[in-house]
Scaffold this motif. Structure first.
Motif, PDB file in Angstrom:
ATOM      1  N   ASP A 214       0.856  -1.186   0.000  1.00  0.00           N
ATOM      2  CA  ASP A 214       0.000   0.000   0.000  1.00  0.00           C
ATOM      3  C   ASP A 214       0.894   1.239   0.000  1.00  0.00           C
ATOM      4  O   ASP A 214       2.122   1.134   0.117  1.00  0.00           O
ATOM      5  N   PRO A 237      -6.586   4.464  -7.839  1.00  0.00           N
ATOM      6  CA  PRO A 237      -7.584   4.246  -6.780  1.00  0.00           C
ATOM      7  C   PRO A 237      -7.281   2.989  -5.969  1.00  0.00           C
ATOM      8  O   PRO A 237      -6.751   2.008  -6.498  1.00  0.00           O
ATOM      9  N   GLU A 238      -7.584   3.077  -4.684  1.00  0.00           N
ATOM     10  CA  GLU A 238      -7.426   1.965  -3.744  1.00  0.00           C
ATOM     11  C   GLU A 238      -5.977   1.624  -3.421  1.00  0.00           C
ATOM     12  O   GLU A 238      -5.730   0.669  -2.680  1.00  0.00           O
ATOM     13  N   ARG A 239      -5.009   2.384  -3.903  1.00  0.00           N
ATOM     14  CA  ARG A 239      -3.614   2.091  -3.580  1.00  0.00           C
ATOM     15  C   ARG A 239      -3.115   2.902  -2.391  1.00  0.00           C
ATOM     16  O   ARG A 239      -2.221   2.464  -1.672  1.00  0.00           O
ATOM     17  N   LYS A 241      -3.780   4.147   1.136  1.00  0.00           N
ATOM     18  CA  LYS A 241      -4.632   3.826   2.280  1.00  0.00           C
ATOM     19  C   LYS A 241      -4.437   4.787   3.449  1.00  0.00           C
ATOM     20  O   LYS A 241      -5.268   4.852   4.351  1.00  0.00           O
ATOM     21  N   LEU A 279     -11.822   6.943  -2.806  1.00  0.00           N
ATOM     22  CA  LEU A 279     -10.791   6.238  -3.559  1.00  0.00           C
ATOM     23  C   LEU A 279      -9.982   5.278  -2.682  1.00  0.00           C
ATOM     24  O   LEU A 279      -8.920   4.818  -3.085  1.00  0.00           O
ATOM     25  N   GLY A 280     -10.496   4.995  -1.484  1.00  0.00           N
ATOM     26  CA  GLY A 280      -9.862   3.988  -0.650  1.00  0.00           C
ATOM     27  C   GLY A 280      -9.041   4.485   0.513  1.00  0.00           C
ATOM     28  O   GLY A 280      -8.442   3.680   1.229  1.00  0.00           O
ATOM     29  N   ASP A 282      -8.077   5.411   4.109  1.00  0.00           N
ATOM     30  CA  ASP A 282      -8.597   4.989   5.408  1.00  0.00           C
ATOM     31  C   ASP A 282      -8.121   5.865   6.560  1.00  0.00           C
ATOM     32  O   ASP A 282      -8.863   6.076   7.520  1.00  0.00           O
TER      33      ASP A 282
END
Length: 313
Positions: A214, A237-239, A241, A279-280, A282
């Motif tokens: 990540d 996207p989603e990379r 975190k 887009l992920g 957190d």
């Protein structure tokens, strides 16, 4: 480690009264030419909505702080410093190795008890992931961490060297996964500066396994390198975190660092946070390394108050 609000225009374009005003103006001009039989007393409007609800906005439900922001205080008394930070409103911590290990000399169970008692989640720590990784991983897992993060690799000389670094990241990620942990890389500006016609950060993104690696976006370093953070997040996207939230004053052209208190710089946090949430992203981690007319602890308190009471996205 080391855009104006459009509320007034929005209101005028969407306010129901605008339609009535416009219609009234039209009738005022046209009524002189209308036969009398078409003229009748105006009916009294009842329960007309004269206001448009404000655009719905959100606040960060939780945010953390990179303890490097108060490194001297951590070195002097880690427990007291962490207790004070929790009192400011930080519900997450991200650590670093300040010479006493990422747990500041505490045993993993002792460290986990401390954070639990404070009501804080120790999300991650920056660490040297290229030495004693298994030992670090075991302790981090027992202490309740989710991530170990590589904070620095330095500017590589060639794109091939970045490709080799990406493979090292995959190996680190595989090891940490075997311990039930996650791995991430934290950027500086050098991976967002072109090399051999390529953006090194792209090489790291494209040559690492998403299941193992990540990324933590340091928004400040992306921004000062001249790259739009929101656009880059959308590219992968989603990379990403985790991120470091930092503000920057206007560039004075002297090459100095530009870090300032939240709300006094020019980085468009609202846009970036809003986009990143879909887009992920957190974790939102506050970091400040430059202090003007403020101490590190005063800055930490003011930045937390800004995110709690003022910041909306």
């Amino acid at each position: 480690m080391p855009a104006p609000e459009k509320g007034q225009a929005f209101y005028m374009m969407n306010n129901p009264r605008r339609k009535f005003i416009k219609m009234g103006a039209m009738l005022g001009v046209g009524s002189a030419f209308m036969p009398l039989q078409f003229c009748s007393p105006a009916k009294k409007e009842e329960n007309v909505a004269l206001e448009t609800p404000e655009e719905t906005k959100s606040k960060l439900e939780s945010f953390g702080i990179q303890l490097y922001s108060v490194k001297d205080e951590m070195a002097a008394d880690a427990k007291a410093t962490m207790t004070a930070l929790a009192g400011f409103g930080y519900s997450q911590f991200e650590g670093f190795d300040g010479g006493k290990g990422v747990l500041w000399g505490m045993k993993p169970a002792e460290f986990k008890t401390l954070t639990t008692d404070l009501g804080v989640q120790m999300v991650a720590s920056h660490a040297n992931v290229f030495e004693n990784l298994d030992t670090q991983a075991e302790e981090a897992k027992e202490a309740g961490l989710e991530y170990l993060i590589c904070p620095w690799i330095g500017a590589q000389k060639t794109i091939d060297e970045y490709k080799m670094m990406a493979e090292k990241f995959n190996q680190v990620g595989e090891t940490l996964k075997s311990h039930g942990l996650k791995f991430a890389y934290h950027n500086h500006d050098y991976t967002f500066e072109m090399l051999e016609g390529v953006l090194p950060q792209d090489v790291l993104m494209d040559n690492t396994d998403p299941a193992l690696v990540d990324f933590e976006m340091d928004i400040y370093w992306v921004y000062v390198a001249g790259v739009n953070p929101a656009e880059y997040l959308a590219k992968y996207p989603e990379r990403f975190k985790l991120c470091h939230l930092k503000d920057a004053e206007a560039d004075q052209g002297n090459g100095e660092e530009r870090g300032v208190l939240f709300g006094s710089g020019e980085i468009p946090f609202g846009e970036i946070v809003k986009d990143s949430k879909s887009l992920g992203m957190d974790y939102f981690i506050v970091e400040q390394e430059r202090f003007v007319n403020s101490t590190p602890m005063e800055a930490a308190e003011k930045n937390a108050a800004y995110l709690q009471n003022i910041f909306m996205y």
